[in-house]
Write an enzyme that holds these catalytic residues in place. Structure first.
Site, PDB file in Angstrom:
ATOM      1  N   HIS A  44      48.406  54.663  57.245  1.00 40.51           N
ATOM      2  CA  HIS A  44      48.419  54.073  56.168  1.00 40.51           C
ATOM      3  C   HIS A  44      47.714  52.577  56.397  1.00 40.51           C
ATOM      4  O   HIS A  44      48.363  51.450  56.707  1.00 40.51           O
ATOM      5  CB  HIS A  44      50.007  53.771  55.686  1.00 40.51           C
ATOM      6  CG  HIS A  44      50.521  54.887  55.185  1.00 40.51           C
ATOM      7  ND1 HIS A  44      51.604  55.414  55.409  1.00 40.51           N
ATOM      8  CD2 HIS A  44      49.840  55.986  54.491  1.00 40.51           C
ATOM      9  CE1 HIS A  44      51.951  56.579  54.630  1.00 40.51           C
ATOM     10  NE2 HIS A  44      51.013  56.791  54.246  1.00 40.51           N
ATOM     11  N   HIS A  77      50.781  61.484  60.151  1.00 39.89           N
ATOM     12  CA  HIS A  77      52.595  61.522  59.546  1.00 39.89           C
ATOM     13  C   HIS A  77      53.189  62.972  59.610  1.00 39.89           C
ATOM     14  O   HIS A  77      54.207  63.072  59.786  1.00 39.89           O
ATOM     15  CB  HIS A  77      52.607  61.154  57.999  1.00 39.89           C
ATOM     16  CG  HIS A  77      51.802  59.555  58.012  1.00 39.89           C
ATOM     17  ND1 HIS A  77      50.661  59.701  57.388  1.00 39.89           N
ATOM     18  CD2 HIS A  77      52.179  58.780  58.381  1.00 39.89           C
ATOM     19  CE1 HIS A  77      50.230  58.289  57.217  1.00 39.89           C
ATOM     20  NE2 HIS A  77      51.116  57.633  58.004  1.00 39.89           N
ATOM     21  N   HIS A 127      58.485  59.549  52.054  1.00 42.52           N
ATOM     22  CA  HIS A 127      57.737  59.331  53.001  1.00 42.52           C
ATOM     23  C   HIS A 127      57.069  60.457  53.613  1.00 42.52           C
ATOM     24  O   HIS A 127      57.598  61.453  53.967  1.00 42.52           O
ATOM     25  CB  HIS A 127      58.111  58.426  54.240  1.00 42.52           C
ATOM     26  CG  HIS A 127      57.226  57.886  55.228  1.00 42.52           C
ATOM     27  ND1 HIS A 127      56.849  58.404  56.229  1.00 42.52           N
ATOM     28  CD2 HIS A 127      56.778  56.456  55.154  1.00 42.52           C
ATOM     29  CE1 HIS A 127      55.913  57.771  56.976  1.00 42.52           C
ATOM     30  NE2 HIS A 127      56.193  56.453  56.325  1.00 42.52           N
ATOM     31  N   GLU A 129      56.179  61.426  56.317  1.00 45.66           N
ATOM     32  CA  GLU A 129      56.904  62.171  57.667  1.00 45.66           C
ATOM     33  C   GLU A 129      58.061  62.614  57.598  1.00 45.66           C
ATOM     34  O   GLU A 129      58.464  63.572  58.104  1.00 45.66           O
ATOM     35  CB  GLU A 129      57.127  60.787  58.643  1.00 45.66           C
ATOM     36  CG  GLU A 129      57.579  61.312  60.096  1.00 45.66           C
ATOM     37  CD  GLU A 129      58.000  59.970  61.024  1.00 45.66           C
ATOM     38  OE1 GLU A 129      58.718  60.168  61.629  1.00 45.66           O
ATOM     39  OE2 GLU A 129      57.172  59.029  60.877  1.00 45.66           O
ATOM     40  N   ASN A 228      56.380  51.238  59.050  1.00 46.14           N
ATOM     41  CA  ASN A 228      56.631  50.229  60.328  1.00 46.14           C
ATOM     42  C   ASN A 228      56.398  48.824  59.968  1.00 46.14           C
ATOM     43  O   ASN A 228      56.839  47.940  60.463  1.00 46.14           O
ATOM     44  CB  ASN A 228      55.998  50.760  61.296  1.00 46.14           C
ATOM     45  CG  ASN A 228      54.519  50.468  61.361  1.00 46.14           C
ATOM     46  OD1 ASN A 228      53.809  49.394  61.887  1.00 46.14           O
ATOM     47  ND2 ASN A 228      53.634  51.690  61.062  1.00 46.14           N
ATOM     48  N   SER A 270      49.217  50.609  62.016  1.00 48.60           N
ATOM     49  CA  SER A 270      48.095  51.197  61.662  1.00 48.60           C
ATOM     50  C   SER A 270      46.888  50.112  61.151  1.00 48.60           C
ATOM     51  O   SER A 270      45.921  50.623  60.669  1.00 48.60           O
ATOM     52  CB  SER A 270      48.409  51.998  60.091  1.00 48.60           C
ATOM     53  OG  SER A 270      49.345  52.949  60.195  1.00 48.60           O
TER      54      SER A 270
END
EC number: 1.17.7.4
Length: 311
Positions: A44, A77, A127, A129, A228, A270
Site C-alpha cells: 500500500h 497481503h 482489509h 489481509e 500499519n 510500505s
C-alpha cells in the site's frame, strides 16, 4: 531560518515482507519481461506502485483482468485460496508474494478449523489481509471483531470450541485489550503461541511511543489504506502529540510548523526511505534542521524468495 529538531524514529519504513514482495515483482519483470500482472497493490504505497508500473508491472484488482499466458503476482497481503486455484485452472504462471508472517496466520486458521474450533478473527473489515485469511477456511468458520463493542455482542453457545487470531498490522495496545476481553468472556478460548501482530508493526509502534513525548508534531509517511501506517498516527495521538499522515513531502503545509520546535518522523512498513529523506529536505527549506535518530530496535529479518525466481 529558525531551528527545528527532527527526531527520526527507527525502525521505520520497509519491512522484510515488503522488501520481498517488491523484489518478487522486479525479478519477475527481469525473468519474464513486461508486462507482469499484479493482483491488487503489491504493497500500500503509491510511490512504490507507480515505480513498478514504470518498469512494466500492471496492477489489477481481480484475476479475471489478467490475460492468458502472462505471469501474475499475488500481493503481500495474501489472497483467498480460490485465487491461486483459479490461476492454476487457467494455466497461469503465478508468484505468491504473500508475507510469510501472513502465511503463518493462514496456516494457523486451517489448523484451528481442523481441530473443530470456530475462529474469532481480530482485524479491520475489508482489509485485503482479512479477506485473504477468511478465504483460507470454509464460510462461517470465522467471525470478525474490530473492537471491544464487537466482543460484547458475541453470542456463542455454551461449549463452543473457540480460537482467536489477528491481522498482522493492528494496534498492539488495542489488540491486547480485545484479547483480554475475549479471554474474560470465553476463558477456554485458544490463542496463538506467539502474537500474530508482526515484528515490524510492533517495532514501529514502539519507536513512535519513544519519540512522541519529545515532539510537538509527528509526521507519518504512509498511505490512508495502509493499516500499519494509520496505526502509527493513532499511537502518536494517544501519546498526546498531534500526528499527520502524509504520502510524501509535497503534502506538508508550512503552517503545520507554526510554534513547533521538534518534529518526529516515521514511515509505515510500505514506505521507502527515499520518501523520508524527501520530507527532511522539505523541512530544511523552511527551517534550520538538526536531525537525530532514535533507535528503538534492530531489525535483521530476511525472507526467502519463491523458488521460481531463485532456481
Amino acid at each position: 531560518m529558525p531551528p527545528l529538531t527532527v527526531l527520526v524514529a527507527a525502525p521505520r519504513g520497509f519491512c522484510a515482507g515488503v522488501d520481498r514482495a517488491i523484489e518478487i515483482v522486479e525479478r519477475a519483470l527481469e525473468r519474464y519481461g513486461a508486462p507482469v500482472y499484479v493482483r491488487h497493490e503489491i504493497v500500500h504505497n503509491r510511490f512504490v506502485v507507480d515505480g513498478l508500473k514504470a518498469k512494466g508491472a500492471v496492477f489489477v484488482e481481480e484475476l479475471d483482468k489478467v490475460p492468458d499466458g502472462v505471469p501474475v503476482v499475488f500481493s503481500a497481503h495474501g489472497v483467498p485460496k480460490a485465487v491461486p486455484a483459479n490461476a492454476e485452472a487457467r494455466g497461469l504462471d503465478y508468484l505468491d508474494a504473500t508475507c510469510p508472517l501472513v502465511s503463518k496466520v493462514h496456516r494457523q486458521a486451517e489448523r484451528q478449523v481442523e481441530a473443530g474450533r470456530h475462529i474469532v478473527f481480530i482485524g479491520h473489515r475489508g482489509h485485503p489481509e482479512v479477506i485473504g485469511t477468511f478465504g483460507q477456511v470454509p464460510d462461517g468458520a470465522m467471525t470478525l471483531v474490530e473492537s471491544l463493542d464487537d466482543v460484547a455482542t458475541l453470542a456463542f453457545a455454551t461449549g463452543t470450541k473457540l480460537a482467536f487470531l489477528t491481522q498482522t498490522t493492528l494496534s498492539v495496545d488495542d489488540t491486547a485489550a480485545i484479547v483480554a476481553a475475549l479471554r474474560q468472556r470465553y476463558p477456554d478460548i485458544v490463542g496463538p503461541k506467539a502474537e500474530d501482530i508482526c515484528y515490524a508493526t510492533s517495532n514501529r509502534q514502539a519507536a513512535v511511543k519513544a519519540i512522541a513525548p519529545e515532539c510537538d508534531l509527528v509526521l507519518v509517511i504512509g498511505a490512508p489504506n495502509s493499516s500499519n501506517s494509520v496505526r502509527l498516527v493513532e499511537v502518536a495521538d494517544r501519546s498526546g502529540t498531534p500526528a499527520r499522515l502524509i504520502g510524501r513531502a509535497s503534502d506538508i503545509q508550512p503552517e503545520w510548523l507554526d510554534g513547533v520546535g521538534t518534529v518526529g518522523i516515521t514511515a509505515g512498513a510500505s514506505a521507502p526511505e527515499v520518501l523520508v529523506r524527501e520530507v527532511i529536505d522539505r523541512l530544511g527549506e523552511w527551517r534550520s534542521v538538526e536531525e537525530r535518530t532514535h533507535i528503538a530496535a534492530e531489525e535483521r529479518m530476511i525472507f526467502k524468495l519463491p523458488r521460481q525466481l531463485t532456481e
